[in-house]
Design a protein around this motif. Structure first.
Motif, PDB file in Angstrom:
ATOM      1  N   ASP A  44     -12.017  -6.696   5.383  1.00  0.00           N
ATOM      2  CA  ASP A  44     -12.578  -5.547   4.540  1.00  0.00           C
ATOM      3  C   ASP A  44     -13.802  -5.895   3.756  1.00  0.00           C
ATOM      4  OD1 ASP A  44     -10.662  -3.675   5.374  1.00  0.00           O
ATOM      5  OD2 ASP A  44      -9.612  -3.504   3.319  1.00  0.00           O
ATOM      6  N   GLU A  85       0.854   4.176  -2.628  1.00  0.00           N
ATOM      7  CA  GLU A  85       0.538   5.681  -2.404  1.00  0.00           C
ATOM      8  C   GLU A  85       1.746   6.492  -3.026  1.00  0.00           C
ATOM      9  OE1 GLU A  85      -2.574   5.696  -1.048  1.00  0.00           O
ATOM     10  OE2 GLU A  85      -1.595   7.604  -0.302  1.00  0.00           O
ATOM     11  N   SER A 122       2.267   6.226   5.191  1.00  0.00           N
ATOM     12  CA  SER A 122       1.014   6.891   4.835  1.00  0.00           C
ATOM     13  C   SER A 122      -0.204   6.153   5.538  1.00  0.00           C
ATOM     14  CB  SER A 122       0.689   6.991   3.337  1.00  0.00           C
ATOM     15  OG  SER A 122       0.822   5.785   2.896  1.00  0.00           O
ATOM     16  N   ALA A 141      -3.042   5.372   4.330  1.00  0.00           N
ATOM     17  CA  ALA A 141      -3.559   4.426   3.589  1.00  0.00           C
ATOM     18  C   ALA A 141      -2.771   3.045   3.789  1.00  0.00           C
ATOM     19  CB  ALA A 141      -3.327   4.477   2.007  1.00  0.00           C
ATOM     20  N   ARG A 189       0.884  -1.255   0.002  1.00  0.00           N
ATOM     21  CA  ARG A 189       0.070   0.113  -0.119  1.00  0.00           C
ATOM     22  C   ARG A 189       0.855   1.279  -0.134  1.00  0.00           C
ATOM     23  NH1 ARG A 189      -5.887  -0.854   0.069  1.00  0.00           N
ATOM     24  NH2 ARG A 189      -5.878  -2.840  -0.281  1.00  0.00           N
ATOM     25  N   GLU A 190       1.903   1.256   0.673  1.00  0.00           N
ATOM     26  CA  GLU A 190       2.933   2.275   0.886  1.00  0.00           C
ATOM     27  C   GLU A 190       3.549   2.607  -0.630  1.00  0.00           C
ATOM     28  OE1 GLU A 190       3.215   4.441   3.183  1.00  0.00           O
ATOM     29  OE2 GLU A 190       4.852   5.624   2.134  1.00  0.00           O
ATOM     30  N   ARG A 213      -3.023   1.915   7.852  1.00  0.00           N
ATOM     31  CA  ARG A 213      -4.486   1.205   8.149  1.00  0.00           C
ATOM     32  C   ARG A 213      -4.150  -0.415   8.171  1.00  0.00           C
ATOM     33  NH1 ARG A 213      -8.898  -0.992   5.380  1.00  0.00           N
ATOM     34  NH2 ARG A 213     -10.624  -0.266   6.508  1.00  0.00           N
ATOM     35  N   TYR A 214      -3.304  -0.915   7.411  1.00  0.00           N
ATOM     36  CA  TYR A 214      -3.203  -2.369   7.620  1.00  0.00           C
ATOM     37  C   TYR A 214      -1.869  -2.707   8.337  1.00  0.00           C
ATOM     38  CZ  TYR A 214      -6.847  -2.390   4.089  1.00  0.00           C
ATOM     39  OH  TYR A 214      -8.077  -1.891   3.316  1.00  0.00           O
ATOM     40  N   VAL A 265     -14.175   0.793   1.341  1.00  0.00           N
ATOM     41  CA  VAL A 265     -13.015   0.852   1.534  1.00  0.00           C
ATOM     42  C   VAL A 265     -12.296   0.541   0.072  1.00  0.00           C
ATOM     43  CG1 VAL A 265     -12.627   0.489   3.885  1.00  0.00           C
ATOM     44  CG2 VAL A 265     -12.539  -1.455   2.501  1.00  0.00           C
ATOM     45  N   ASP A 266     -11.208   1.245  -0.107  1.00  0.00           N
ATOM     46  CA  ASP A 266     -10.248   1.236  -1.441  1.00  0.00           C
ATOM     47  C   ASP A 266      -9.558  -0.099  -1.354  1.00  0.00           C
ATOM     48  OD1 ASP A 266      -9.246   1.943  -3.715  1.00  0.00           O
ATOM     49  OD2 ASP A 266      -7.661   2.646  -2.610  1.00  0.00           O
TER      50      ASP A 266
END
Ligand SMILES: NC(=O)c1ccc[n+]([C@@H]2O[C@H](COP(=O)([O-])OP(=O)(O)OC[C@H]3O[C@@H](n4cnc5c(N)ncnc54)[C@H](O)[C@@H]3O)[C@@H](O)[C@H]2O)c1
Length: 389
Positions: free
Chosen positions: A332, A135, A305, A307, A131-132, A310-311, A343-344
Motif C-alpha cells: 500500500d 468496519e 466486508s 474493506a 479491518r472487519e 481487500r486484505y 487507500v485508507d
C-alpha cells in the motif's frame, strides 16, 4: 512500471521481514546496511539485496534510492529519518518513531517540509479480521462502544540473562515494554474504535532490576547473558487505564516477562449490543459475542466486508499471518509513492507521533502517580506523509 528502489538499514529480525515485503511489492532491493560492513555483506547475500552498504548513513545519502526502511535500534531512527527526508527519500521508519515525542514531532515536520511520505509499521492494522472489526465498530453494528481492553504479553525478557539493546534506555528509549509493544496495542485500539485516548493512569514494573549483558543479541533470542550484572532502568511491564474522547473506558496490560506468552496481543471492543475480540496469535478469527449467541467469524473473503476482504489474499481455510500484514502494508505504501489511488489506513508518521505522545503520558503518569491528559490531536493535524484520506 518502474520498480521502487528500496534500501534497508538494520537487518535483524524486522529488517528481514521488510526485505521480503519490499521484494514482494515489486521493489528493487538496492542495498542493505547493518552494524558493520561485514554484517551488511552477509545480510545482502541472505536477503537478496543487490549490494551491501558500509553504513546506514551511506544509504540515506545514496542518490539512487527512492525509499529507505529504517529497521535499526530506536536511537538511530531520528537521525537516519531526518537525513533520509532531507535527501528527498520516502521513509518507512520502525516504531517507536523516535526516543521521545519531541523527536517524533521533528520527523512529522521534516516529512511535511520535504514533501515525501513517511510511514510507521503498525502492521497489525493489516489483518483482515482487524479491518472487519473496524468496519463493524464504525458502522455501529456493535452499538455504542463502552469498553476497550486487553493485553500485549511476551516472555522473551523473562530472566536476568535475557538481554537486548532495547533494555538500554540510551538505545531503546526511557520506556521499553510500553513503547515497544504497548504502542502497537494503543494504535489498534484507536484505529479500530475511531476514539482517541484522552486521559490515562499508568503503573510500570521493572521485575528484573539487573540483567547480564549479551552484546549484539537479536530480538527474541533469549538466555545466554554473561558477565557483570548491570542495573535496568526500563520497564518490563506496564498497566494502563484510560478514558477516550468519545466516552469509553479502557485498560491494557503490557509485559515482556509473562512466561509462555510469545506475542499475545489481545484486544476487545465491548459495544452496547455486541463484543468483538481479536487475538494476534489466532488472527484468522474474530470473536463476535451477543447475549443470545457467540459467533466466530473466520477470515474468508466471502464473509468479510469489502474493506477487510481487500486484505484477504487467500481463500478461507488457507491461513494468512504476520508476514502477510507487512507485505500488505509495504505494498500500500509503495502504491502511494508511485502515485496510485490513495487507500485508507496506512499508519503515517502522525500515528507514530501519536504513539510517542501516549508513551510519554504513560511515563509521566507512572512517575508522578497521577492521571495525565494526552493531547487528542497532536499538531500538525495533517502532514504530507499521510497517504490517502
Ligand atoms: N513493527 C513491528 O511489528 C516491529 C517488530 C519488531 C521490531 N520492530 C522495530 O524494529 C527495530 C529493530 O528491531 P529488531 O527486532 O529487528 O531488532 P534486532 O536487534 O533483531 O535488529 C536490529 C539490527 O540493527 C542492526 N544495527 C545496529 N546498529 C546499526 C547501525 N548503526 N546501522 C545499521 N544497522 C544497525 C543490528 O546489527 C541488528 O541486526 C526496532 O526499532 C523495533 O522497535 C518493529
Amino acid at each position: 512500471m518502474i520498480p521502487v528502489r528500496a534500501a534497508i538499514a538494520g537487518t535483524g529480525f524486522i529488517g528481514g521481514v521488510h526485505a521480503r515485503s519490499a521484494r514482494l511489492a515489486g521493489a528493487r532491493l538496492v542495498g542493505v546496511a547493518a552494524s558493520s560492513p561485514e554484517g551488511a555483506k552477509a545480510a545482502a547475500a541472505a536477503l537478496g539485496a543487490e549490494r551491501p552498504f558500509d553504513s546506514a548513513e551511506q544509504i540515506v545519502r545514496e542518490p539512487n534510492i527512492d525509499v529507505v526502511h529504517i529497521c535499526t535500534p530506536n536511537h538511530l531512527h531520528l537521525p537516519l529519518g531526518e537525513a533520509a527526508l532531507a535527501a528527498g527519500k520516502h521513509v518507512i521508519c520502525e516504531k517507536p518513531l523516535a526516543l521521545n515525542a519531541a523527536g517524533a514531532r521533528r520527523l512529522v515536520e521534516a516529512a511535511a517540509d520535504s514533501g515525501v511520505q513517511g510511514a510507521v509499521p503498525f502492521a497489525y492494522r493489516y489483518y483482515p479480521t482487524v479491518r472487519e472489526a473496524r468496519e463493524r465498530v464504525s458502522s455501529d453494528q456493535i452499538g455504542a462502544l463502552r469498553l476497550v481492553h486487553g493485553s500485549y504479553l511476551q516472555d522473551w525478557l523473562l530472566s536476568a540473562d535475557d538481554d537486548n539493546w532495547r533494555v538500554d534506555a540510551r538505545l531503546g528509549g526511557t520506556s521499553r515494554a510500553f513503547a515497544d509493544i504497548g504502542s502497537h496495542w494503543c494504535d489498534l485500539a484507536e484505529f479500530v474504535s475511531g476514539h482517541r485516548i484522552r486521559r490515562l493512569s499508568a503503573r510500570m514494573l521493572t521485575a528484573v532490576p539487573e540483567r547480564f549483558d549479551a552484546d549484539g543479541r537479536q530480538a527474541f533470542a533469549s538466555g545466554g547473558g554473561r558477565g557483570t550484572p548491570r542495573p535496568v532502568s526500563t520497564e518490563d511491564a506496564a498497566i494502563v487505564q484510560f478514558e477516550t474522547d468519545a466516552g469509553a473506558l479502557g485498560s491494557v496490560v503490557v509485559s515482556q516477562v509473562s512466561a509462555g506468552r510469545k506475542n499475545r496481543l489481545w484486544i476487545e471492543f465491548d459495544g452496547a449490543d455486541e463484543t468483538l475480540a481479536f487475538d494476534q496469535e489466532q488472527p484468522e478469527e474474530l470473536w463476535c459475542g451477543r447475549r443470545q449467541a457467540v459467533t466466530i467469524l473466520r477470515r474468508d473473503p466471502a464473509a468479510l466486508s469489502p474493506a477487510a476482504a481487500r486484505y484477504a489474499f487467500l481463500p478461507g481455510g488457507h491461513p494468512q499471518g504476520y508476514a502477510d500484514c507487512f507485505d500488505a502494508f509495504v505494498a500500500d505504501f509503495y502504491d502511494g509513492i508511485r502515485g496510485g489511488v490513495p487507500v485508507d489506513g496506512i499508519p503515517t508518521f502522525s500515528d507514530g507521533l501519536r504513539a510517542a505522545l501516549i508513551t510519554e503520558a504513560v511515563l509521566t503518569s507512572s512517575r508522578e502517580e497521577r492521571w495525565i491528559d494526552v493531547p487528542v490531536s497532536p499538531a500538525p493535524l495533517v502532514d504530507s506523509s499521510a497517504v490517502g484520506p
